[in-house]
Motif scaffolding. Structure first.
Motif, PDB file in Angstrom:
ATOM      1  N   SER A   1       4.541   4.029  -4.899  1.00 32.35           N
ATOM      2  CA  SER A   1       3.014   4.129  -4.533  1.00 32.35           C
ATOM      3  C   SER A   1       2.576   5.746  -4.397  1.00 32.35           C
ATOM      4  O   SER A   1       1.836   6.003  -3.105  1.00 32.35           O
ATOM      5  N   PRO A   2       2.607   6.338  -5.369  1.00 31.01           N
ATOM      6  CA  PRO A   2       2.306   7.792  -5.201  1.00 31.01           C
ATOM      7  C   PRO A   2       0.963   7.993  -4.576  1.00 31.01           C
ATOM      8  O   PRO A   2       0.418   9.008  -4.247  1.00 31.01           O
ATOM      9  N   MET A   3      -0.106   7.152  -5.291  1.00 27.91           N
ATOM     10  CA  MET A   3      -1.303   7.310  -4.823  1.00 27.91           C
ATOM     11  C   MET A   3      -1.903   6.412  -3.488  1.00 27.91           C
ATOM     12  O   MET A   3      -3.039   6.770  -3.238  1.00 27.91           O
ATOM     13  N   ALA A   4      -1.203   5.952  -3.010  1.00 24.70           N
ATOM     14  CA  ALA A   4      -1.349   5.054  -1.651  1.00 24.70           C
ATOM     15  C   ALA A   4      -0.152   5.144  -0.654  1.00 24.70           C
ATOM     16  O   ALA A   4       0.145   4.020  -0.172  1.00 24.70           O
ATOM     17  N   PRO A   5       0.107   6.334  -0.098  1.00 31.10           N
ATOM     18  CA  PRO A   5       1.287   6.508   0.808  1.00 31.10           C
ATOM     19  C   PRO A   5       0.559   5.688   2.228  1.00 31.10           C
ATOM     20  O   PRO A   5       1.546   5.433   3.144  1.00 31.10           O
TER      21      PRO A   5
END
Length: 468
Positions: A446-450
């Motif tokens: 989830s690179p856009m939503a850590p």
């Protein structure tokens, strides 16, 4: 319960394998160009999932770079802003500069390294206070890590160790400026020891639940801040960051490669924690990010003091994350394998694919890393490939006793289908959550939503370990 299909089909001939390898290596770093997650969903987060198409390697994801390898790394940097380990404006300005100059490993490395150097200097204007210096150093460690990831493909691959040291220096500066500063030590392990940083919400000495954060095959300490430390501290937890074999200092400086016996890494960490009065020994959790989703479960299968486990994502066989064209080169015969590698494969690799393979294999072979730093391809494929294959944990997952959360991601690029397979093999209390494009949490880790990622993990841990 439905089981996903895992058995591979009949392999291609050597001729077709070698022909198919051209261009396949690029999938190793990137955003799902060659793998589509067809595993069935179990308990996804709320919302409808976006559909993927073969022509869209990262459905619904922001496009920073046309190349999916660089795009995925850029998304990781951008997403980290939510945990203060990057700045949106800094990342997008760097992206624009790289695209304007022409995307390459050289422009990427130079731009992000320069940004790290800039942040480690005093800003223009008045003298920075402690908080400013602290978070500038944290962001610098992020940007150095971005540069480090692609340095082997740059014009100066031999600067890899110096670049790691720059990022480690920024990380250590950040840590010294924390209040309280994390407890640092070298936990006994082999001839090197394991560098550790124990972050605590305060210095009261109160015994608290503690999470051990396990990185993957190419992450840096700043990623553990983004995917665990910050979230743990605001919830009153301790968080232990460490560099194990194949990671950080142990690979880049000490030249110690990965081990398939990760329980031998985690056990001394637990020994060190249970000797401390500020750790609630009944509530020690273990997480594993990226390939750590294989390492941490391996450790939990043998270390009974782990009270809860999170695999992010569940990974049974890291070797399956490499293209099948590459896997088919490995045979039991070392001489035959290396002859095919050196005579038939290496001469046909593009510079980009060669750089990718150097990066992917360096934590499994010190000679491969040292050759890459001199701009050369490693000649012994058999040794690192065999080590990667030995990380398989399919046969030990059933030994895990701790409650386990298995995360999965829509459009998972590296280990598609492996998270449900791990879930099915578990005999411990277990849960499965699939993060999706409906909330921008798709793709590996989830690179856009850590932030959302950490909410799922720590809400689950809080419920499982409430009250000890």
């Amino acid at each position: 319960m439905e089981n996903p299909t895992a058995a591979p089909g009949t392999g291609p001939s050597r001729r077709s394998t070698l022909a198919g390898l051209a261009g396949a290596a690029g999938a190793l770093l990137a955003a799902g160009c060659t793998a589509t997650d067809t595993s069935p969903g179990r308990g996804p987060v709320a919302g409808a999932s976006a559909s993927a198409t073969a022509a869209a390697p990262a459905p619904g994801a922001m496009t920073l770079f046309d190349n999916p390898e660089f795009n995925f790394s850029g998304l990781l940097a951008l997403g980290a802003a939510g945990q203060r380990s990057s700045e949106v404006g800094e990342v997008l300005t760097a992206v624009n500069a790289i695209n304007k100059a022409g995307l390459s490993a050289q422009t990427y490395v130079q731009t992000f390294r320069n940004l790290g150097d800039q942040l480690m200097k005093a800003p223009e204007g008045g003298g920075p206070d402690r908080a400013t210096r602290r978070f500038r150093a944290l962001r610098a460690s992020q940007y150095y890590a971005q540069a480090l990831f692609f340095v082997l493909g740059s014009n100066d691959p031999d600067s890899e160790e110096a670049l790691y040291r720059a990022g480690r220096g920024a990380w250590d500066t950040f840590c010294r400026l924390c209040d309280p500063a994390p407890v640092t030590a070298k936990v006994p392990y082999g001839r090197t020891g394991l560098p550790v940083w124990l972050f605590r919400p305060d210095a009261s000495g109160r015994a608290r639940p503690t999470v051990i954060l396990t990185n993957g095959s190419d992450g840096q300490n700043v990623d553990m801040w983004t995917y665990g430390v910050s979230a743990a501290l605001v919830r009153g937890w301790n968080a232990l960051v460490y560099e194990g074999p194949g990671q950080g200092q142990l690979i880049f400086i000490e030249r110690v490669v990965f081990t398939p016996r990760w329980e031998n890494v985690v056990r001394p960490l637990v020994d060190w924690l249970v000797a401390r009065s500020d750790v609630d020994t009944r509530r020690i959790a273990l997480t594993g990010l990226s390939m750590g989703g294989c390492l941490a479960p391996r450790a939990a299968a043998f270390e009974r003091r782990i009270a809860a486990l999170v695999a992010m994502p569940g990974c049974l066989e890291p070797w399956l994350g490499f293209p099948p064209e590459l896997r088919k080169i490995l045979t039991p015969n070392r001489a035959e394998t290396n002859a095919v590698w050196n005579k038939e494969v290496v001469p046909e690799l593009s510079p980009a694919d060669a750089a990718t393979l150097k990066k992917r294999f360096e934590p499994f072979s010190a000679p491969a890393m040292l050759a890459a730093r001199k701009g050369r391809m490693f000649t012994d494929f058999h040794t690192p490939a065999s080590l990667v294959r030995s990380l398989r944990i399919t046969d030990v997952v059933g030994r895990i006793k701790a409650p386990t959360l298995v995360l999965d991601y829509q459009d998972e690029q590296f280990y598609p289908g492996q998270a449900p397979q791990m879930y099915d093999r578990l005999r411990a209390p277990k849960d499965y959550v699939k993060l999706t494009a409906a909330t921008g949490a798709q793709l590996h880790c989830s690179p856009m939503a850590p932030q959302q990622h950490c909410e799922v993990v720590f809400d689950w841990l809080g419920e499982r370990l409430a009250g000890g």
